[in-house]
Design an enzyme around this catalytic site. Structure first.
Site, PDB file in Angstrom:
ATOM      1  N   GLY A 131       7.173   6.211  -4.147  1.00 36.45           N
ATOM      2  CA  GLY A 131       7.602   7.405  -4.333  1.00 36.45           C
ATOM      3  C   GLY A 131       6.330   7.165  -2.682  1.00 36.45           C
ATOM      4  O   GLY A 131       5.106   7.408  -2.397  1.00 36.45           O
ATOM      5  N   GLU A 169      13.902   2.325   5.396  1.00 37.36           N
ATOM      6  CA  GLU A 169      12.081   1.096   6.017  1.00 37.36           C
ATOM      7  C   GLU A 169      12.280   1.209   7.096  1.00 37.36           C
ATOM      8  O   GLU A 169      12.108  -0.072   7.251  1.00 37.36           O
ATOM      9  CB  GLU A 169      12.808  -0.167   4.929  1.00 37.36           C
ATOM     10  CG  GLU A 169      13.750  -0.315   4.187  1.00 37.36           C
ATOM     11  CD  GLU A 169      12.526  -0.038   2.890  1.00 37.36           C
ATOM     12  OE1 GLU A 169      10.987   0.258   3.129  1.00 37.36           O
ATOM     13  OE2 GLU A 169      13.155  -0.290   0.938  1.00 37.36           O
TER      14      GLU A 169
END
Length: 383
Positions: A129, A362
């Site tokens: 998270g 990402e």
């Protein structure tokens, strides 16, 4: 169809990983993944233990039931997994390179013993998270907070776009504290911690994506990851995950390319296969070049990683270049397949849609551009 014969550069162990994962994917994933994508589901609970037996969960970590294999071997596994679907590789990446890696790198021995063996076996699923609903590329500006209350920690906030979130047995959650950003190990079922799935996705449909909400989540003192403070913690894990991506997308691109080559050799127009036309051959040639260059990049960065020489800038180079190469390949393959290219009978549109997400998760292409820009000029340009 690998003109450069890049896999000749792999060791016997790396080829064994390639063949083992490829066989698993062919038997367990490829026949079903189109249906999972269409239904918007992913059988994580069923596949977790099988992936654990395969040895790919945290396979680049040492001890605690992990395989302890080379970076290149892990990269090859990611390539073969993503040749099936980006959602499958995402599951493995989040489990091993984010959740497990965070505990492995920064956790206490007790945290490692409690979680890593079960996660390596696929008996426990993890999530990571960091991203928030309004905080993506600037995680240092996160709104999630943790404060001390006696010997406990109390967390409040929300995280968004979390792979495996609603099915996870444990979440590694990053929060701001008075002493800086810290990571916390949050078991599922902790009062105040909830996860709900994000629906109506057109990309990464064969993947569970969730929102996490932390409402006065009370954790004991030993829930914090003791060995890191600041953004270097989550960013170090992200670099591990990006490394898996720069290999994985080569597999997604290869799947599209192979479908296009086979289709071009069998689909006839004007009395002959479309693969006999110069324009089609030009498309295939550029796809071969793009994937060959991406494969070389992945292999080189993998060897650097195994030598302990890789830098985050090199990983950004690979993530940015290889995702773009794979996405361009998927788009070109779609044109060769024509109308058939938009059906799930072929893997191309599924990979193409997935890669649109891989392009931005990402670290977006723009962020990796700025990473490289700073490496080139010495001047940060993020703000």
């Amino acid at each position: 169809m690998d003109v450069l014969r890049l896999d000749d550069q792999l060791t016997d162990e790396e080829r064994m990983v390639r063949d083992t994962v490829r066989a698993f994917v062919a038997e367990k994933i490829t026949p079903h993944v189109g249906d999972w994508f269409e239904a918007g589901t992913f059988p994580s609970r069923e596949l977790g233990p099988e992936l654990g037996k395969l040895g790919v969960l945290g396979m680049h970590l040492q001890g605690y039931g992990c395989a302890g294999m080379s970076a290149v071997a892990y990269g090859v596994a990611c390539r073969e997994l993503e040749a099936a679907d980006s959602g499958l590789r995402s599951f493995v990446s989040v489990q091993g390179s984010l959740a497990m890696a965070a505990i492995y790198k920064y956790g206490s021995e007790e945290q490692k013993q409690e979680w890593l063996p079960r996660m390596a076996a696929g008996e426990a699923i993890g999530c990571f998270g960091l991203t928030e609903p309004d905080r993506g590329s600037d995680p240092g500006d996160m709104l999630t907070r943790a404060h001390r209350d006696g010997s406990d920690w109390v967390l409040n906030g929300a995280k968004m776009w979390i792979t495996n979130g609603s099915i996870a047995d444990v979440a590694v959650v990053w929060a701001k504290t008075d002493e800086g950003i810290r990571g916390f190990v949050v078991p599922a079922g902790t009062p105040g911690f909830t996860a709900s799935d994000i629906h109506k996705k057109i990309s990464l449909r064969a993947s569970i994506t969730s929102e996490l909400v932390l409402d006065d989540v009370r954790l004991p003192a030993d829930a914090v990851l003791p060995d890191v403070t600041g953004l270097k913690g989550p960013l170090g894990c992200l670099s591990e995950a990006r490394y898996g991506i720069l290999w994985g997308v080569v597999g997604a691109g290869r799947s599209c390319y192979e479908a296009a080559v086979e289709y071009a050799k069998t689909r006839e127009q004007f009395g002959k296969p479309i693969g006999s036309f110069q324009l089609t051959q030009e498309k295939l040639a550029w796809m071969e070049i793009a994937l060959g260059q991406a494969g070389l990049t992945a292999l080189h960065i993998g060897r650097l990683k195994d030598e302990g020489k890789v830098t985050p800038q090199q990983v950004s180079f690979g993530k940015m270049a290889n995702v773009r190469a794979a996405l361009d390949t998927a788009r070109q393959a779609r044109t060769i397949l024509g109308a058939n290219g938009i059906t799930l009978e072929y893997p191309v549109i599924r990979h193409m849609n997935n890669l649109e997400s891989v392009l931005t998760y990402e670290g977006t292409q723009e962020i990796h551009t700025l990473v490289l820009g700073q490496a080139i000029t010495g001047i940060p340009a993020y703000r």
